[in-house]
Scaffold this motif. Sequence first.
Motif, PDB file in Angstrom:
ATOM      1  N   GLU A 166      -6.260  13.238 -10.537  1.00 15.62           N
ATOM      2  CA  GLU A 166      -7.195  12.863  -9.472  1.00 15.62           C
ATOM      3  C   GLU A 166      -7.256  11.349  -9.323  1.00 15.62           C
ATOM      4  O   GLU A 166      -7.548  10.630 -10.287  1.00 15.62           O
ATOM      5  CB  GLU A 166      -8.591  13.397  -9.780  1.00 15.62           C
ATOM      6  N   ALA A 167      -6.985  10.870  -8.133  1.00 20.25           N
ATOM      7  CA  ALA A 167      -7.064   9.430  -7.862  1.00 20.25           C
ATOM      8  C   ALA A 167      -8.505   9.023  -7.589  1.00 20.25           C
ATOM      9  O   ALA A 167      -9.282   9.793  -7.013  1.00 20.25           O
ATOM     10  CB  ALA A 167      -6.181   9.078  -6.670  1.00 20.25           C
ATOM     11  N   ASP A 168      -8.835   7.819  -8.030  1.00 18.06           N
ATOM     12  CA  ASP A 168     -10.163   7.248  -7.773  1.00 18.06           C
ATOM     13  C   ASP A 168      -9.954   5.775  -7.441  1.00 18.06           C
ATOM     14  O   ASP A 168      -9.605   4.976  -8.301  1.00 18.06           O
ATOM     15  CB  ASP A 168     -11.056   7.400  -9.001  1.00 18.06           C
ATOM     16  N   MET A 169     -10.160   5.411  -6.193  1.00 18.46           N
ATOM     17  CA  MET A 169      -9.871   4.051  -5.745  1.00 18.46           C
ATOM     18  C   MET A 169     -10.931   3.034  -6.158  1.00 18.46           C
ATOM     19  O   MET A 169     -10.697   1.827  -6.078  1.00 18.46           O
ATOM     20  CB  MET A 169      -9.725   4.026  -4.212  1.00 18.46           C
ATOM     21  N   HIS A 170     -12.091   3.490  -6.591  1.00 18.97           N
ATOM     22  CA  HIS A 170     -13.202   2.572  -6.848  1.00 18.97           C
ATOM     23  C   HIS A 170     -13.496   2.373  -8.331  1.00 18.97           C
ATOM     24  O   HIS A 170     -13.725   1.250  -8.772  1.00 18.97           O
ATOM     25  CB  HIS A 170     -14.451   3.060  -6.117  1.00 18.97           C
ATOM     26  N   ASN A 171     -13.494   3.450  -9.100  1.00 18.59           N
ATOM     27  CA  ASN A 171     -13.841   3.323 -10.519  1.00 18.59           C
ATOM     28  C   ASN A 171     -12.966   4.260 -11.358  1.00 18.59           C
ATOM     29  O   ASN A 171     -13.462   5.200 -11.989  1.00 18.59           O
ATOM     30  CB  ASN A 171     -15.326   3.643 -10.715  1.00 18.59           C
ATOM     31  N   PRO A 172     -11.669   3.994 -11.408  1.00 20.52           N
ATOM     32  CA  PRO A 172     -10.759   4.892 -12.129  1.00 20.52           C
ATOM     33  C   PRO A 172     -10.894   4.756 -13.639  1.00 20.52           C
ATOM     34  O   PRO A 172     -11.271   3.708 -14.150  1.00 20.52           O
ATOM     35  CB  PRO A 172      -9.383   4.426 -11.660  1.00 20.52           C
ATOM     36  N   ASP A 173     -10.583   5.838 -14.344  1.00 17.14           N
ATOM     37  CA  ASP A 173     -10.541   5.775 -15.809  1.00 17.14           C
ATOM     38  C   ASP A 173      -9.350   4.949 -16.273  1.00 17.14           C
ATOM     39  O   ASP A 173      -9.433   4.247 -17.283  1.00 17.14           O
ATOM     40  CB  ASP A 173     -10.443   7.191 -16.396  1.00 17.14           C
ATOM     41  N   ILE A 174      -8.249   5.064 -15.549  1.00 12.56           N
ATOM     42  CA  ILE A 174      -7.031   4.319 -15.898  1.00 12.56           C
ATOM     43  C   ILE A 174      -6.517   3.584 -14.671  1.00 12.56           C
ATOM     44  O   ILE A 174      -6.372   4.173 -13.597  1.00 12.56           O
ATOM     45  CB  ILE A 174      -5.922   5.254 -16.425  1.00 12.56           C
ATOM     46  N   LEU A 175      -6.260   2.297 -14.836  1.00 14.16           N
ATOM     47  CA  LEU A 175      -5.639   1.506 -13.769  1.00 14.16           C
ATOM     48  C   LEU A 175      -4.162   1.330 -14.116  1.00 14.16           C
ATOM     49  O   LEU A 175      -3.822   0.769 -15.163  1.00 14.16           O
ATOM     50  CB  LEU A 175      -6.311   0.136 -13.658  1.00 14.16           C
ATOM     51  N   PHE A 176      -3.296   1.838 -13.246  1.00 17.70           N
ATOM     52  CA  PHE A 176      -1.860   1.649 -13.414  1.00 17.70           C
ATOM     53  C   PHE A 176      -1.399   0.483 -12.550  1.00 17.70           C
ATOM     54  O   PHE A 176      -1.943   0.240 -11.467  1.00 17.70           O
ATOM     55  CB  PHE A 176      -1.078   2.908 -13.023  1.00 17.70           C
ATOM     56  N   GLY A 177      -0.380  -0.224 -13.018  1.00 19.93           N
ATOM     57  CA  GLY A 177       0.189  -1.312 -12.249  1.00 19.93           C
ATOM     58  C   GLY A 177       1.679  -1.128 -12.066  1.00 19.93           C
ATOM     59  O   GLY A 177       2.354  -0.538 -12.924  1.00 19.93           O
ATOM     60  N   ILE A 178       2.191  -1.615 -10.958  1.00 18.17           N
ATOM     61  CA  ILE A 178       3.628  -1.621 -10.710  1.00 18.17           C
ATOM     62  C   ILE A 178       4.008  -3.000 -10.201  1.00 18.17           C
ATOM     63  O   ILE A 178       3.295  -3.592  -9.377  1.00 18.17           O
ATOM     64  CB  ILE A 178       4.063  -0.511  -9.717  1.00 18.17           C
ATOM     65  N   VAL A 179       5.118  -3.538 -10.708  1.00 16.48           N
ATOM     66  CA  VAL A 179       5.479  -4.909 -10.370  1.00 16.48           C
ATOM     67  C   VAL A 179       6.986  -5.104 -10.462  1.00 16.48           C
ATOM     68  O   VAL A 179       7.636  -4.576 -11.368  1.00 16.48           O
ATOM     69  CB  VAL A 179       4.752  -5.911 -11.305  1.00 16.48           C
ATOM     70  N   ARG A 183       0.838  -1.204   0.000  1.00 18.87           N
ATOM     71  CA  ARG A 183       0.000   0.000   0.000  1.00 18.87           C
ATOM     72  C   ARG A 183       0.875   1.258   0.000  1.00 18.87           C
ATOM     73  O   ARG A 183       0.517   2.263  -0.621  1.00 18.87           O
ATOM     74  CB  ARG A 183      -0.920   0.011   1.238  1.00 18.87           C
ATOM     75  N   GLU A 184       1.995   1.206   0.705  1.00 17.25           N
ATOM     76  CA  GLU A 184       2.894   2.359   0.747  1.00 17.25           C
ATOM     77  C   GLU A 184       3.501   2.631  -0.633  1.00 17.25           C
ATOM     78  O   GLU A 184       3.647   3.782  -1.056  1.00 17.25           O
ATOM     79  CB  GLU A 184       4.007   2.123   1.770  1.00 17.25           C
ATOM     80  N   ILE A 185       3.836   1.558  -1.370  1.00 16.35           N
ATOM     81  CA  ILE A 185       4.364   1.701  -2.736  1.00 16.35           C
ATOM     82  C   ILE A 185       3.310   2.351  -3.631  1.00 16.35           C
ATOM     83  O   ILE A 185       3.609   3.262  -4.408  1.00 16.35           O
ATOM     84  CB  ILE A 185       4.797   0.334  -3.297  1.00 16.35           C
ATOM     85  N   GLU A 186       2.075   1.899  -3.500  1.00 18.92           N
ATOM     86  CA  GLU A 186       0.987   2.471  -4.309  1.00 18.92           C
ATOM     87  C   GLU A 186       0.801   3.962  -4.003  1.00 18.92           C
ATOM     88  O   GLU A 186       0.619   4.779  -4.916  1.00 18.92           O
ATOM     89  CB  GLU A 186      -0.315   1.714  -4.045  1.00 18.92           C
ATOM     90  N   ARG A 187       0.857   4.304  -2.711  1.00 19.63           N
ATOM     91  CA  ARG A 187       0.691   5.711  -2.325  1.00 19.63           C
ATOM     92  C   ARG A 187       1.844   6.570  -2.838  1.00 19.63           C
ATOM     93  O   ARG A 187       1.631   7.694  -3.305  1.00 19.63           O
ATOM     94  CB  ARG A 187       0.578   5.833  -0.800  1.00 19.63           C
ATOM     95  N   GLU A 188       3.074   6.047  -2.743  1.00 20.13           N
ATOM     96  CA  GLU A 188       4.245   6.814  -3.186  1.00 20.13           C
ATOM     97  C   GLU A 188       4.171   7.115  -4.682  1.00 20.13           C
ATOM     98  O   GLU A 188       4.436   8.236  -5.113  1.00 20.13           O
ATOM     99  CB  GLU A 188       5.527   6.042  -2.882  1.00 20.13           C
ATOM    100  N   ILE A 189       3.793   6.103  -5.470  1.00 21.63           N
ATOM    101  CA  ILE A 189       3.686   6.309  -6.912  1.00 21.63           C
ATOM    102  C   ILE A 189       2.512   7.247  -7.219  1.00 21.63           C
ATOM    103  O   ILE A 189       2.639   8.201  -7.996  1.00 21.63           O
ATOM    104  CB  ILE A 189       3.492   4.970  -7.648  1.00 21.63           C
ATOM    105  N   GLY A 190       1.365   6.992  -6.597  1.00 22.47           N
ATOM    106  CA  GLY A 190       0.184   7.810  -6.855  1.00 22.47           C
ATOM    107  C   GLY A 190       0.375   9.267  -6.486  1.00 22.47           C
ATOM    108  O   GLY A 190      -0.155  10.166  -7.163  1.00 22.47           O
ATOM    109  N   TRP A 191       1.133   9.515  -5.424  1.00 25.37           N
ATOM    110  CA  TRP A 191       1.359  10.887  -4.969  1.00 25.37           C
ATOM    111  C   TRP A 191       2.081  11.720  -6.030  1.00 25.37           C
ATOM    112  O   TRP A 191       1.885  12.933  -6.127  1.00 25.37           O
ATOM    113  CB  TRP A 191       2.174  10.870  -3.676  1.00 25.37           C
ATOM    114  N   ASN A 192       2.898  11.058  -6.860  1.00 24.80           N
ATOM    115  CA  ASN A 192       3.699  11.766  -7.854  1.00 24.80           C
ATOM    116  C   ASN A 192       3.032  11.845  -9.226  1.00 24.80           C
ATOM    117  O   ASN A 192       3.602  12.413 -10.161  1.00 24.80           O
ATOM    118  CB  ASN A 192       5.072  11.106  -7.988  1.00 24.80           C
ATOM    119  N   ILE A 193       1.861  11.228  -9.364  1.00 23.87           N
ATOM    120  CA  ILE A 193       1.108  11.359 -10.609  1.00 23.87           C
ATOM    121  C   ILE A 193       0.191  12.571 -10.483  1.00 23.87           C
ATOM    122  O   ILE A 193      -0.597  12.674  -9.549  1.00 23.87           O
ATOM    123  CB  ILE A 193       0.274  10.093 -10.889  1.00 23.87           C
ATOM    124  N   ILE A 194       0.320  13.478 -11.440  1.00 27.45           N
ATOM    125  CA  ILE A 194      -0.483  14.700 -11.394  1.00 27.45           C
ATOM    126  C   ILE A 194      -1.872  14.376 -11.932  1.00 27.45           C
ATOM    127  O   ILE A 194      -2.052  14.096 -13.121  1.00 27.45           O
ATOM    128  CB  ILE A 194       0.169  15.818 -12.228  1.00 27.45           C
TER     129      ILE A 194
END
Length: 319
Positions: free
Chosen positions: A119-132, A106-117
Amino acid sequence: MTQNEAQPEYLYTYAHGLEEDSLCGLEQRALFGEESDNLIRSTKSIDPSRSPFIKGRLSILYTGDNVESISKQVEQIELHDQTFKVLYLKINDLSNDQKIEFAERREIEREIGWNIIGEADMHNPDILFGIVPFQGRWYFGAYLESESVWLHHVKKPQEYSTALSTRLARAVVNIAVPDPTGVSVIDPCCGIGTVLVEALSMNIPIIGSDRNPLVVKGARENIVHFDYQGQAEVKDIADEQGHYDVAIVDMPYNIYSRATAEEQYTIIKHARRIADKMVILTIEDMDEMILKAGFTIVDRGVANKGVKALFSRQVLVCE
């Protein structure tokens, strides 16, 4: 490091049961020319919903040695008013002692999301990004989750106990037709149309036939039930005059259509006549018949039913 725009790359995440190792590996070799336990990196763009084993496809945008590197690169993303969500992909190649626990994910997700300019939407986002993490590096991109289309086909108006499962049928279609562009396909022993339904659901044009009017009627009902447009006709393979790139043959053995050894060979011989390639499913050893008919077995796998593999089918790719 950014992805080479001229040559997009993808990471496919996989999940399957132990009893499906052989079948999944065979499908991977057909689609990608290689096999792997849980991730495959490829330049081939394949809809993840095609495979019953693929869980999703990551379109690689950025790679880096660590999360911090990815975090800096995502600042370049332009969302144009689209909302987003970042998901750490739990399917990866980390060993058990390297596994990242829930809180850190969850911390990795927050760190990446914080740097994306944007609006985040945890339930129904237009774009789902993945990190692996994969092979010592980190990968980030748009993630497309697979839809289990085959699950919707489990309950059919017409079915019988020895018919292929929809999951197996879907994998077999992928093995037979890894790239459907311009490919003509026939299922000359189509039964109630399980293979036909799966192929049609992937927009793969296929013609079905069977010498048994009862099962052809069932195949037609099943195709119509799922709102697909397909053809199934009453015809013995010996009477087939067309020529196809691929024939998918589920060797008859059930109560509706028992095939003797002579009839089995006749089916294979006519498959050789009407098709350049054949994928055959059989519960018996038919290598000798296949070779005698003029085919060469170029790959093979086993489809097991259940963990104990109390019932198995051979899946043979012949050219």
